[in-house]
Write a protein that holds these residues in place. Structure first.
Motif: not given
Length: 362
Positions: A204-233
């Motif tokens: 289905a992805c190949i049929r839909l191209k060219p196109g764009g998508a949102c990929y739910f590929q991260m874990n919330e704990d990882d997101v929190r760790r990166v956001i909280a890190h002192p070097r992250s903007m």
């Protein structure tokens, strides 16, 4: 600078020159490394761009047009940026299984060139890599002992890019943000489309191209760790051309304040604001920006800390955030809240400028 002045933007502009853009300009075939002559041509063009006001170079080694480029090609260009006091921002070659190798490649390129590094929207993508920010963040801290290094992050578990079947694993959710051959599928989940068509999600992805998508590929704990890190903007990484964009385009910064400061108390309000303003200005070498100081440029957001929140969702991504009352750009009133309807947002002064880089900022 003249083009920006003629365009009269409502916001300030600090351009990065894309490595892939340089490849397109100087190479006929992007499926291979650049020759010595092509690298020289890219360096010459980059010299011109830096002299005309670019603040640095960006790369997207994750994408097919740049993936064949070896580290030496990138390092040669980064040396040009270093001579002009600019910065190097990279979407690394991998954010999945080979993320540590990609981090070493990016940091070595920047270190050898003598240029500050910004890792763009740091993440550990794909279920097999969830939790690996416990490896990547300590690595960034170790690298910071020898070189200037920073990263940005957006406050969501989904990323967004072009439709690519190699990112479709039949495990994570994928939402179509646009499709040229099937615009009627915009906003739908790939699994649902595949079921309707009686094919696999990759087919289905190949049929839909060219196109764009949102990929739910991260874990919330990882997101929190990166956001909280002192070097992250905080960055939005928003894609304004998508018909059904990722909600980060409209909601990224208020979401940090509402979700990670007010609701979860991940850091102080001052730290949250600093990650969006002063820290970014310092890392991107923007002169006299990002802090409220006498004599500095008056880029000011007036907000209500108790009310500010994102409204944009994956289902309804185009929605004005609440609690932001006014925005001043270079001292001129540029935005006044006009309600929840994006069409009623009132943009006033078009006072944006091409921002000057500065080799060192306090």
């Amino acid at each position: 600078a003249q083009a920006v002045a003629e365009a009269r933007p409502a916001v300030n502009v600090a351009p990065l020159i894309g490595h892939t853009t340089l490849r397109y300009a100087c190479m006929g075939d992007l499926s291979r490394p650049a020759t010595a002559d092509e690298v020289a041509a890219m360096c010459q063009l980059l010299e011109q761009c830096m002299a005309q006001g670019a603040i640095g170079m960006s790369s997207g080694l994750f994408y097919a047009e740049a993936m064949p480029a070896p580290a030496a090609e990138v390092t040669a260009l980064a040396r040009v940026v270093a001579r002009h006091g600019g910065i190097y921002a990279t979407h690394m070659r991998s954010e999945m299984a080979e993320i540590l190798e990609a981090m070493h490649e990016a940091s070595d390129c920047a270190f050898e060139a003598g240029v500050p590094l910004v890792i763009s929207h740091h993440k550990c993508a794909g279920p097999d890599n969830w939790g690996r920010t416990q490896e990547t963040l300590p690595l960034i801290d170790r690298l910071a002992q020898r070189q200037e290094i920073a990263m940005d992050v957006y406050p969501y578990v989904a990323g967004s890019t072009v439709l690519r079947e190699d990112l479709v694993d039949e495990i994570i959710d994928v939402m179509v943000s646009w499709s040229a051959p099937h615009p009627e599928m915009t906003g739908r989940m790939l699994a649902s489309i595949a079921a309707d068509w009686g094919v696999t999600q990759r087919e289905a992805c190949i049929r839909l191209k060219p196109g764009g998508a949102c990929y739910f590929q991260m874990n919330e704990d990882d997101v929190r760790r990166v956001i909280a890190h002192p070097r992250s903007m905080i960055g939005s990484d928003g894609l304004p051309h998508d018909r059904h964009p990722h909600p980060r385009l409209w909601g990224a910064f208020p979401r940090v304040l509402a979700r990670y400061w007010r609701e979860q108390n991940l850091f102080s309000l001052e730290t949250a604001i600093h990650k969006m303003t002063g820290l970014s200005a310092r890392n991107f070498r923007l002169h006299q920006r990002g802090q409220l100081q006498p004599g500095w440029h008056a880029d000011v957001v007036v907000l209500d800390p108790a009310r500010v929140r994102d409204v944009a969702s994956y289902q309804e991504p185009i929605a004005v955030s609440e609690g932001i009352e006014k925005v001043f750009v270079n001292g001129a009133l540029a935005y006044v809240a006009g309600g929840a309807d994006p069409a009623k947002v009132e943009v006033r002064a078009h006072a944006g400028r091409l921002l000057k880089r500065h080799a060192a900022q306090a």
